[in-house]
Design a protein around this motif. Structure first.
Motif, PDB file in Angstrom:
ATOM      1  N   GLY A 232     152.933  76.691  37.729  1.00 16.51           N
ATOM      2  CA  GLY A 232     154.092  77.370  38.642  1.00 16.51           C
ATOM      3  C   GLY A 232     153.878  77.486  40.019  1.00 16.51           C
ATOM      4  N   GLN A 269     140.061  81.784  43.564  1.00 12.47           N
ATOM      5  CA  GLN A 269     139.696  80.996  42.694  1.00 12.47           C
ATOM      6  C   GLN A 269     140.658  81.359  41.397  1.00 12.47           C
ATOM      7  OE1 GLN A 269     137.085  82.908  43.715  1.00 12.47           O
ATOM      8  NE2 GLN A 269     134.950  83.013  42.716  1.00 12.47           N
ATOM      9  N   GLY A 272     144.593  77.311  40.925  1.00 11.77           N
ATOM     10  CA  GLY A 272     145.265  76.093  39.667  1.00 11.77           C
ATOM     11  C   GLY A 272     145.168  75.139  40.474  1.00 11.77           C
ATOM     12  N   LEU A 275     144.083  72.856  37.484  1.00 15.44           N
ATOM     13  CA  LEU A 275     145.021  72.818  36.643  1.00 15.44           C
ATOM     14  C   LEU A 275     145.541  71.495  37.474  1.00 15.44           C
ATOM     15  CD1 LEU A 275     146.599  73.592  34.459  1.00 15.44           C
ATOM     16  CD2 LEU A 275     148.032  75.037  36.139  1.00 15.44           C
ATOM     17  N   GLU A 432     148.124  85.190  33.728  1.00 12.61           N
ATOM     18  CA  GLU A 432     147.846  84.255  32.784  1.00 12.61           C
ATOM     19  C   GLU A 432     146.854  85.386  31.269  1.00 12.61           C
ATOM     20  OE1 GLU A 432     145.671  80.878  31.873  1.00 12.61           O
ATOM     21  OE2 GLU A 432     146.347  80.490  30.465  1.00 12.61           O
TER      22      GLU A 432
HETATM   23  P1  ATP Z   1     138.002  77.574  40.183  1.00 11.82           P
HETATM   24  O1  ATP Z   1     138.012  77.956  41.890  1.00 11.82           O
HETATM   25  O2  ATP Z   1     137.834  78.824  39.567  1.00 11.82           O
HETATM   26  O3  ATP Z   1     137.643  76.655  39.659  1.00 11.82           O
HETATM   27  P2  ATP Z   1     140.925  76.899  40.163  1.00 11.82           P
HETATM   28  O4  ATP Z   1     142.020  76.990  41.521  1.00 11.82           O
HETATM   29  O5  ATP Z   1     140.725  75.209  40.004  1.00 11.82           O
HETATM   30  O6  ATP Z   1     140.027  78.028  39.910  1.00 11.82           O
HETATM   31  P3  ATP Z   1     142.124  76.933  37.523  1.00 11.82           P
HETATM   32  O7  ATP Z   1     141.582  76.828  36.845  1.00 11.82           O
HETATM   33  O8  ATP Z   1     143.479  75.228  37.673  1.00 11.82           O
HETATM   34  O9  ATP Z   1     142.599  77.395  39.269  1.00 11.82           O
HETATM   35  O10 ATP Z   1     143.511  78.124  36.979  1.00 11.82           O
HETATM   36  C1  ATP Z   1     142.794  78.876  35.489  1.00 11.82           C
HETATM   37  C2  ATP Z   1     143.969  78.349  34.794  1.00 11.82           C
HETATM   38  O11 ATP Z   1     144.906  79.552  35.439  1.00 11.82           O
HETATM   39  C3  ATP Z   1     145.093  77.908  34.434  1.00 11.82           C
HETATM   40  O12 ATP Z   1     144.102  76.966  33.772  1.00 11.82           O
HETATM   41  C4  ATP Z   1     145.678  78.226  34.543  1.00 11.82           C
HETATM   42  O13 ATP Z   1     146.287  77.950  33.106  1.00 11.82           O
HETATM   43  C5  ATP Z   1     146.265  79.022  34.984  1.00 11.82           C
HETATM   44  N1  ATP Z   1     147.080  79.015  36.492  1.00 11.82           N
HETATM   45  C6  ATP Z   1     145.960  78.774  37.613  1.00 11.82           C
HETATM   46  N2  ATP Z   1     147.235  78.877  38.296  1.00 11.82           N
HETATM   47  C7  ATP Z   1     148.655  78.730  37.501  1.00 11.82           C
HETATM   48  C8  ATP Z   1     149.526  78.129  38.290  1.00 11.82           C
HETATM   49  N3  ATP Z   1     149.996  78.328  39.763  1.00 11.82           N
HETATM   50  N4  ATP Z   1     150.302  77.358  37.819  1.00 11.82           N
HETATM   51  C9  ATP Z   1     150.603  78.222  36.105  1.00 11.82           C
HETATM   52  N5  ATP Z   1     149.164  78.628  36.448  1.00 11.82           N
HETATM   53  C10 ATP Z   1     148.131  78.701  36.609  1.00 11.82           C
END
Ligand code: ATP
Length: 488
Positions: A232, A269, A272, A275, A432
């Motif tokens: 999203g 954190q 996304g 993701l 989520e």
């Molecule tokens: P970290 O820095 O902790 O590794 P990150 O930024 O890599 O965090 P993600 O692991 O990508 O975050 O996000 C965790 C979960 O949150 C995703 O698997 C997804 O289900 C949800 N999520 C985060 N951002 C979005 C988004 N923009 N759209 C949809 N779902 C999201």
């Protein structure tokens, strides 16, 4: 491969007495050495290993079993003008022995006056630097496209497999990154199952590649189910990525565009970043390799530098692919004084590789903090772009909530405005989490999820933005100075 051959010939001709070749492919190396000897008019190619002793010399076959000193003395006794190339297998096991060390040093001086060469073949690099000045160390690269085409063509001919030129090329491309022996294994499997090799074996080849990566301690082959539709918001970043994808085509090469290098994603954190990495792999149809930065520096066998080199070689061999360096700030944020400069050296070799790489490897690095990131990583030109993934705005929160509810309760029917209003500064991951929590409330009463459940879940969740406000503000401040592009 041609470069390796030329390099090897040059090393032999320039009278380098001790040569170390790192490879797992003994058989292939031996046939390369045979061809090299023919080209350079070297009359004797002799090999030795501790079980079989000497091989390739009439009347002396199998001598010096378990006798490494014996074989070193043997080369000394060969006529100086009758060039001999002696290949010693697994010699790293004897390398630490003081008598052998001494003999090698003397041999290196003695051999310079003769036309003999000693080649050590091992799957590892030398563990000590004692012979650095006396020895040239090179690595046999995995088979290139031409070699793979020749190999597959030969197999196809021998087995009467009617392989079209296009299928042959597709198979060779899919096989890049595999050793000759592994390609033969896949072919043997196909032959026993179907009696011939065909383009349908590509699936098996990709399976085989996964296993090669699975055996690597630092790289992980990541299966990705997420697509861009699962994200999203982050529209600017998504559009930018779609544009970069087009730059992988041969049309883009002809147009004069360089291959895309990669992108650094910085943000709190749960915004996304991971993701995005997973979804690109899916939409670009490329394998996703995750580099475990923590393991690069852990006390496993071998040095961090050697492990980095290995990771780079394996990744390049897997190209076109995506290399995902997760939490890069955790690995390279260390204090140079505390680890003897290891992280600095590893970072330097990664950066050099990124600057010089000509392969289709797209690097996605992610980081939660910038204060620990080495400035050289942030310098322009390292990555194609640095993006800042902020906490989602109202519009994005609405999209993320909708995505996560729809995924699990496709028929839900309630407005999201109130929840969106109450979730300012919540991350995507927290939204989520709230959806799942709300579903627990509803499920415990065996009913459909409602707006009230979500409002309750949201009110009970304390977002990271509240507990780590300072850190997030610092990130936003940094991004606002123009050092990164906003992802939305
Ligand atoms: P970290 O820095 O902790 O590794 P990150 O930024 O890599 O965090 P993600 O692991 O990508 O975050 O996000 C965790 C979960 O949150 C995703 O698997 C997804 O289900 C949800 N999520 C985060 N951002 C979005 C988004 N923009 N759209 C949809 N779902 C999201």
């Amino acid at each position: 491969m041609e470069t390796f051959r030329q390099n090897l010939e040059l090393i032999i001709r320039s009278r380098t007495p001790l040569i170390w070749i790192k490879t797992n492919e003994e058989e292939r190396l031996q046939s390369i050495l045979k061809a090299t000897c023919e080209r350079l008019n070297i009359t004797k190619l002799v090999s030795w290993d501790c079980v079989n002793g000497i091989r390739g010399v009439l009347n002396e076959e199998n001598k010096f079993k378990n006798n490494p000193i014996g074989i070193l003395n043997w080369i000394k006794e060969q006529k100086a003008n009758q060039s001999t190339l002696l290949l010693l297998k697994d010699f790293h096991r004897f390398y630490e022995d003081p008598t052998i060390g001494r003999t090698l040093k003397e041999l290196s001086v003695y051999l310079r006056e003769t036309s003999h060469n000693l080649i050590f073949n091992s799957h590892v690099y030398p563990t000590s630097n004692e012979f650095d000045d006396l020895m040239t160390i090179i690595e046999l690269p995995l088979p290139d496209q031409n070699e793979l085409i020749n190999l597959l063509e030969n197999i196809a001919k021998k087995t009467n497999s009617d392989l079209k030129r296009n299928d042959l090329i597709d198979l060779a491309i899919a096989s890049s990154g595999l050793s000759e022996a592994r390609v033969r294994q896949v072919a043997a499997k196909a032959l026993t199952q179907r009696g011939k090799i065909s383009s349908s074996d590509i699936k098996e080849i990709i399976e085989e590649k996964k296993q090669v990566i699975a055996r690597s301690e630092i790289l992980e082959f990541f299966e990705s189910q997420s697509s861009q539709n699962d994200i999203g918001g982050l529209k600017i970043l998504k559009d930018w990525l779609n544009q970069r994808y087009q730059a992988f085509s041969s049309e883009a090469r002809e147009y004069g565009l360089p291959l895309p290098k990669g992108v650094l994603l910085v943000g709190p954190q749960g915004t996304g970043k991971s993701l995005i990495a997973k979804s690109i792999a899916k939409s670009w149809c490329m394998p996703l390799l995750r580099l475990d930065v923590g393991r690069l520096f852990s006390g496993l066998v071998g040095s961090s530098e050697a492990r980095t080199r290995e990771a780079i070689t394996k990744t390049e061999a897997m190209s076109p692919c995506i290399l995902w360096i997760d939490e890069i700030d955790k690995g390279f944020g260390g204090d140079a004084r505390s680890d003897g400069g290891t992280s600095q050296r590893v970072l330097a070799s990664l950066l050099t590789w990124m600057a010089e790489k000509e392969s289709a490897v797209f690097v996605i690095a992610t980081a939660n903090a910038i204060d620990k990131l080495p400035p050289e990583l942030l310098r322009k030109g390292r990555f194609d772009e640095i993006f800042f993934l902020n906490l989602p705005n109202a519009n994005e929160r609405s999209k993320i909530l909708n995505l996560h509810i729809k995924k699990r309760r496709p028929n839900y029917d309630f407005p999201l405005e109130t929840i969106v209003d109450r979730t300012q500064d919540y991350s995507g991951a927290e939204l989520e989490q709230a959806v799942i929590e709300a579903m627990h409330f509803a499920f415990s009463e065996r009913r459909e999820i409602s707006e009230r459940d979500l409002i309750k879940a949201v009110s009970e969740l304390i977002p990271l933005s509240r507990t780590a406000k300072e850190q997030i503000d610092q990130l936003k401040g940094w991004a606002s100075t123009g050092r990164a592009r906003f992802a939305s």
